[in-house]
Scaffold this motif. Sequence first.
Motif, PDB file in Angstrom:
ATOM      1  N   HIS A   1       0.836  -1.206   0.000  1.00  0.00           N
ATOM      2  CA  HIS A   1       0.000   0.000   0.000  1.00  0.00           C
ATOM      3  C   HIS A   1       0.872   1.257   0.000  1.00  0.00           C
ATOM      4  O   HIS A   1       0.610   2.212  -0.735  1.00  0.00           O
ATOM      5  N   ASN A   2       1.929   1.239   0.823  1.00  0.00           N
ATOM      6  CA  ASN A   2       2.825   2.396   0.890  1.00  0.00           C
ATOM      7  C   ASN A   2       3.533   2.629  -0.442  1.00  0.00           C
ATOM      8  O   ASN A   2       3.648   3.766  -0.901  1.00  0.00           O
ATOM      9  N   VAL A   3       4.012   1.559  -1.064  1.00  0.00           N
ATOM     10  CA  VAL A   3       4.721   1.695  -2.341  1.00  0.00           C
ATOM     11  C   VAL A   3       3.758   2.144  -3.440  1.00  0.00           C
ATOM     12  O   VAL A   3       4.101   2.983  -4.269  1.00  0.00           O
ATOM     13  N   ALA A   4       2.541   1.600  -3.431  1.00  0.00           N
ATOM     14  CA  ALA A   4       1.563   1.978  -4.448  1.00  0.00           C
ATOM     15  C   ALA A   4       1.208   3.459  -4.373  1.00  0.00           C
ATOM     16  O   ALA A   4       0.884   4.073  -5.397  1.00  0.00           O
TER      17      ALA A   4
ATOM     18  N   ALA B   1       3.945   8.024  -4.894  1.00  0.00           N
ATOM     19  CA  ALA B   1       3.959   9.274  -5.648  1.00  0.00           C
ATOM     20  C   ALA B   1       2.813  10.213  -5.263  1.00  0.00           C
ATOM     21  O   ALA B   1       2.695  11.297  -5.812  1.00  0.00           O
ATOM     22  N   THR B   2       1.991   9.814  -4.324  1.00  0.00           N
ATOM     23  CA  THR B   2       0.861  10.628  -3.892  1.00  0.00           C
ATOM     24  C   THR B   2       1.338  11.683  -2.899  1.00  0.00           C
ATOM     25  O   THR B   2       1.918  11.360  -1.873  1.00  0.00           O
ATOM     26  N   SER B   3       1.085  12.924  -3.224  1.00  0.00           N
ATOM     27  CA  SER B   3       1.480  14.004  -2.314  1.00  0.00           C
ATOM     28  C   SER B   3       0.708  13.922  -1.014  1.00  0.00           C
ATOM     29  O   SER B   3      -0.481  13.593  -0.997  1.00  0.00           O
ATOM     30  N   ASN B   4       1.384  14.202   0.072  1.00  0.00           N
ATOM     31  CA  ASN B   4       0.808  14.233   1.415  1.00  0.00           C
ATOM     32  C   ASN B   4       0.243  12.892   1.883  1.00  0.00           C
ATOM     33  O   ASN B   4      -0.546  12.848   2.811  1.00  0.00           O
ATOM     34  N   PHE B   5       0.634  11.811   1.225  1.00  0.00           N
ATOM     35  CA  PHE B   5       0.226  10.481   1.679  1.00  0.00           C
ATOM     36  C   PHE B   5       0.979  10.155   2.960  1.00  0.00           C
ATOM     37  O   PHE B   5       2.172  10.381   3.064  1.00  0.00           O
ATOM     38  N   GLN B   6       0.276   9.656   3.955  1.00  0.00           N
ATOM     39  CA  GLN B   6       0.904   9.278   5.218  1.00  0.00           C
ATOM     40  C   GLN B   6       1.136   7.773   5.193  1.00  0.00           C
ATOM     41  O   GLN B   6       0.180   7.003   5.267  1.00  0.00           O
ATOM     42  N   PRO B   7       2.405   7.346   5.069  1.00  0.00           N
ATOM     43  CA  PRO B   7       2.664   5.915   5.045  1.00  0.00           C
ATOM     44  C   PRO B   7       2.248   5.253   6.353  1.00  0.00           C
ATOM     45  O   PRO B   7       2.227   5.890   7.396  1.00  0.00           O
ATOM     46  N   GLN B   8       1.898   3.990   6.261  1.00  0.00           N
ATOM     47  CA  GLN B   8       1.522   3.224   7.440  1.00  0.00           C
ATOM     48  C   GLN B   8       2.708   2.379   7.878  1.00  0.00           C
ATOM     49  O   GLN B   8       3.641   2.159   7.110  1.00  0.00           O
ATOM     50  N   ARG B   9       2.652   1.897   9.105  1.00  0.00           N
ATOM     51  CA  ARG B   9       3.725   1.062   9.621  1.00  0.00           C
ATOM     52  C   ARG B   9       3.110  -0.125  10.347  1.00  0.00           C
ATOM     53  O   ARG B   9       2.134   0.018  11.076  1.00  0.00           O
ATOM     54  N   ALA B  10       3.698  -1.292  10.132  1.00  0.00           N
ATOM     55  CA  ALA B  10       3.256  -2.500  10.813  1.00  0.00           C
ATOM     56  C   ALA B  10       4.090  -2.688  12.073  1.00  0.00           C
ATOM     57  O   ALA B  10       5.305  -2.590  12.027  1.00  0.00           O
ATOM     58  N   THR B  11       3.435  -2.942  13.188  1.00  0.00           N
ATOM     59  CA  THR B  11       4.109  -3.191  14.451  1.00  0.00           C
ATOM     60  C   THR B  11       3.674  -4.559  14.959  1.00  0.00           C
ATOM     61  O   THR B  11       2.477  -4.818  15.089  1.00  0.00           O
ATOM     62  N   PHE B  12       4.633  -5.425  15.220  1.00  0.00           N
ATOM     63  CA  PHE B  12       4.345  -6.785  15.656  1.00  0.00           C
ATOM     64  C   PHE B  12       4.288  -6.864  17.177  1.00  0.00           C
ATOM     65  O   PHE B  12       5.061  -6.210  17.861  1.00  0.00           O
ATOM     66  N   GLN B  13       3.375  -7.708  17.689  1.00  0.00           N
ATOM     67  CA  GLN B  13       3.262  -7.979  19.117  1.00  0.00           C
ATOM     68  C   GLN B  13       3.095  -9.482  19.319  1.00  0.00           C
ATOM     69  O   GLN B  13       2.472 -10.149  18.503  1.00  0.00           O
ATOM     70  N   GLU B  14       3.640  -9.971  20.418  1.00  0.00           N
ATOM     71  CA  GLU B  14       3.399 -11.360  20.798  1.00  0.00           C
ATOM     72  C   GLU B  14       2.063 -11.433  21.511  1.00  0.00           C
ATOM     73  O   GLU B  14       1.722 -10.564  22.301  1.00  0.00           O
ATOM     74  N   THR B  15       1.324 -12.484  21.216  1.00  0.00           N
ATOM     75  CA  THR B  15       0.057 -12.730  21.894  1.00  0.00           C
ATOM     76  C   THR B  15       0.083 -14.168  22.399  1.00  0.00           C
ATOM     77  O   THR B  15       0.916 -14.959  21.958  1.00  0.00           O
ATOM     78  N   PRO B  16      -0.820 -14.529  23.300  1.00  0.00           N
ATOM     79  CA  PRO B  16      -0.827 -15.917  23.791  1.00  0.00           C
ATOM     80  C   PRO B  16      -0.987 -16.939  22.663  1.00  0.00           C
ATOM     81  O   PRO B  16      -0.473 -18.033  22.749  1.00  0.00           O
TER      82      PRO B  16
END
Length: 111
Positions: free
Chosen positions: A25-28, A31-46
């Motif tokens: 999504h970020n790469v696609a 070239a979009t002006s003012n696009f806010q890239p997203q970030r994936a954050t991993f967490q451990e769960t049970p």
Amino acid sequence: MTIPALQSGLSGLQANQRALDVEGHNVANMATSNFQPQRATFQETPGGTSVTISTAARDLSAAANAGGAPSGTDPASSITNSLVYKANFDLSAKVIQAADERIGTLLDIKA
């Protein structure tokens, strides 16, 4: 013991697939002006691993100075992240494969 391995492998597959989707999504939208890239954050769960998607806390001016696109997406970071997520996805698939083989062996022994 093998069922939790299957659950961990599956959660790893899902988390890394979601992270790959974010990078795509970020790469696609690079070239979009003012696009806010997203970030994936991993967490451990049970039950394994989960990923949280958030609007990037990236410094857009730092990305622009590093040769980033007008959106603030850093192409080098996106490529690196994608390679890491792919390797993690492959590893999770191998965990599932090993657990599946172990279940098959247990079934053969029981029969």
